[in-house]
Design a protein around this motif. Sequence first.
Motif, PDB file in Angstrom:
ATOM      1  N   UNK A  30      41.875  31.752  35.066  1.00 35.54           N
ATOM      2  CA  UNK A  30      40.478  32.183  33.557  1.00 35.54           C
ATOM      3  C   UNK A  30      40.014  31.304  33.720  1.00 35.54           C
ATOM      4  N   UNK A  31      39.970  29.872  33.265  1.00 38.70           N
ATOM      5  CA  UNK A  31      39.514  28.703  33.481  1.00 38.70           C
ATOM      6  C   UNK A  31      38.557  28.254  34.946  1.00 38.70           C
ATOM      7  N   UNK A  32      40.048  28.118  35.191  1.00 37.17           N
ATOM      8  CA  UNK A  32      39.212  27.756  36.828  1.00 37.17           C
ATOM      9  C   UNK A  32      38.270  28.440  37.353  1.00 37.17           C
ATOM     10  N   UNK A  33      38.938  29.362  37.453  1.00 33.06           N
ATOM     11  CA  UNK A  33      37.769  30.261  38.640  1.00 33.06           C
ATOM     12  C   UNK A  33      36.535  31.054  37.718  1.00 33.06           C
ATOM     13  N   UNK A  34      36.824  30.647  36.277  1.00 35.14           N
ATOM     14  CA  UNK A  34      35.174  30.248  35.641  1.00 35.14           C
ATOM     15  C   UNK A  34      34.836  32.383  35.437  1.00 35.14           C
ATOM     16  N   UNK A  35      36.409  33.105  34.908  1.00 41.40           N
ATOM     17  CA  UNK A  35      36.149  34.868  34.643  1.00 41.40           C
ATOM     18  C   UNK A  35      36.755  34.346  33.522  1.00 41.40           C
ATOM     19  N   UNK A  36      36.702  35.579  32.820  1.00 43.34           N
ATOM     20  CA  UNK A  36      37.591  36.221  31.449  1.00 43.34           C
ATOM     21  C   UNK A  36      39.234  36.183  31.948  1.00 43.34           C
ATOM     22  N   UNK A  37      39.178  36.459  30.604  1.00 38.17           N
ATOM     23  CA  UNK A  37      40.941  36.894  30.590  1.00 38.17           C
ATOM     24  C   UNK A  37      40.520  37.877  30.677  1.00 38.17           C
ATOM     25  N   UNK A  38      40.535  39.107  30.868  1.00 36.68           N
ATOM     26  CA  UNK A  38      40.471  40.282  31.577  1.00 36.68           C
ATOM     27  C   UNK A  38      40.881  40.450  33.392  1.00 36.68           C
ATOM     28  N   UNK A  39      39.910  39.702  33.691  1.00 35.28           N
ATOM     29  CA  UNK A  39      39.457  39.630  34.502  1.00 35.28           C
ATOM     30  C   UNK A  39      40.687  38.069  35.965  1.00 35.28           C
ATOM     31  N   UNK A  40      40.801  37.497  35.180  1.00 32.45           N
ATOM     32  CA  UNK A  40      42.325  36.844  34.849  1.00 32.45           C
ATOM     33  C   UNK A  40      43.601  37.808  35.487  1.00 32.45           C
ATOM     34  N   UNK A  41      43.965  37.822  34.088  1.00 35.09           N
ATOM     35  CA  UNK A  41      45.374  39.190  34.420  1.00 35.09           C
ATOM     36  C   UNK A  41      45.105  39.829  35.357  1.00 35.09           C
ATOM     37  N   UNK A  42      44.200  40.445  35.777  1.00 40.44           N
ATOM     38  CA  UNK A  42      43.594  41.498  37.157  1.00 40.44           C
ATOM     39  C   UNK A  42      44.309  40.569  38.035  1.00 40.44           C
ATOM     40  N   UNK A  43      44.153  39.586  38.456  1.00 44.17           N
ATOM     41  CA  UNK A  43      44.347  38.554  39.396  1.00 44.17           C
ATOM     42  C   UNK A  43      45.565  38.312  39.786  1.00 44.17           C
ATOM     43  N   UNK A  44      46.264  37.868  37.795  1.00 40.30           N
ATOM     44  CA  UNK A  44      47.200  37.449  37.977  1.00 40.30           C
ATOM     45  C   UNK A  44      48.634  38.511  38.712  1.00 40.30           C
ATOM     46  N   UNK A  45      48.609  39.877  37.973  1.00 39.41           N
ATOM     47  CA  UNK A  45      48.957  41.000  38.510  1.00 39.41           C
ATOM     48  C   UNK A  45      48.793  41.289  39.797  1.00 39.41           C
ATOM     49  N   UNK A  46      47.225  41.428  40.671  1.00 38.55           N
ATOM     50  CA  UNK A  46      47.198  41.598  42.204  1.00 38.55           C
ATOM     51  C   UNK A  46      48.250  40.787  42.727  1.00 38.55           C
ATOM     52  N   UNK A  47      48.509  39.671  41.676  1.00 34.78           N
ATOM     53  CA  UNK A  47      49.879  37.961  43.059  1.00 34.78           C
ATOM     54  C   UNK A  47      51.296  39.417  42.631  1.00 34.78           C
ATOM     55  N   UNK A  48      51.997  39.503  43.305  1.00 29.54           N
ATOM     56  CA  UNK A  48      53.411  39.783  43.071  1.00 29.54           C
ATOM     57  C   UNK A  48      54.295  38.880  42.882  1.00 29.54           C
ATOM     58  N   UNK A  49      53.832  37.699  43.054  1.00 35.50           N
ATOM     59  CA  UNK A  49      55.380  36.915  43.329  1.00 35.50           C
ATOM     60  C   UNK A  49      54.849  35.347  42.266  1.00 35.50           C
ATOM     61  N   UNK A  50      55.387  34.693  42.398  1.00 41.11           N
ATOM     62  CA  UNK A  50      55.555  33.593  41.206  1.00 41.11           C
ATOM     63  C   UNK A  50      55.122  32.543  42.715  1.00 41.11           C
ATOM     64  N   UNK A  51      55.279  32.280  43.330  1.00 43.29           N
ATOM     65  CA  UNK A  51      54.097  31.668  44.288  1.00 43.29           C
ATOM     66  C   UNK A  51      53.254  31.830  44.111  1.00 43.29           C
ATOM     67  N   UNK A  52      52.134  33.008  45.019  1.00 41.26           N
ATOM     68  CA  UNK A  52      51.388  33.354  45.206  1.00 41.26           C
ATOM     69  C   UNK A  52      51.131  32.754  43.961  1.00 41.26           C
ATOM     70  N   UNK A  53      50.151  33.349  42.750  1.00 42.84           N
ATOM     71  CA  UNK A  53      49.948  32.630  41.756  1.00 42.84           C
ATOM     72  C   UNK A  53      50.836  30.936  41.722  1.00 42.84           C
ATOM     73  N   UNK A  54      51.248  30.601  41.281  1.00 41.36           N
ATOM     74  CA  UNK A  54      51.156  29.004  41.422  1.00 41.36           C
ATOM     75  C   UNK A  54      50.342  28.190  43.409  1.00 41.36           C
ATOM     76  N   UNK A  55      50.539  28.992  43.758  1.00 39.72           N
ATOM     77  CA  UNK A  55      50.023  28.255  45.099  1.00 39.72           C
ATOM     78  C   UNK A  55      47.936  28.709  44.564  1.00 39.72           C
ATOM     79  N   UNK A  56      47.664  29.657  43.809  1.00 42.52           N
ATOM     80  CA  UNK A  56      46.419  30.315  44.097  1.00 42.52           C
ATOM     81  C   UNK A  56      45.998  29.382  42.857  1.00 42.52           C
TER      82      UNK A  56
END
Length: 160
Positions: A30-56
């Motif tokens: 949310x902070x780095x992409x400058x989006x609200x927390x709800x949008x960040x949750x959608x992004x987080x849940x769309x990435x289905x692996x820990x590796x992908x989330x950390x890479x992002x």
Amino acid sequence: MQRFDEILLLIGRLNYTWTNTESLLIHLIAGLAKVDKETAVVIFLTLNTTRARIDLVERLAKMAKTPEKCRKDILSLLEKLNQKSSLRNKYNHCIYSFDNKGDISHTHLMRIFDGKDTIKYGKVEAMDDAKVGRISECIEDVARVNREIWSVVRANGFPQ
């Protein structure tokens, strides 16, 4: 069975601590992409692996618009998480062997190692006091990273 319960409790705590800490990536996204927390949750849940989330999070932190101190703090935290992920993965993706008392005695890694003309699988390791100690240390380390992520979130005014 006391040892069995001790190990299961530790592995459960490791999973809980890891999952709780991994979910804090939402605030970094949310902070780095400058989006609200709800949008960040959608992004987080769309990435289905820990590796992908950390890479992002790593890629967002490396962007030129990210202040240098923030970048260094986040990359350092991600490095610490990555160091702990192999131990967490090991105990989440193995099969356990039991001794005649019903206690966990060994782990069998569920990987195939291809040789030139043979395969090996299920590397076996004893579950001894040193391994149990490493799990406990990993839990403490991941919990420390959790607190450090919160510090970075607050210091940078990221959505909470």
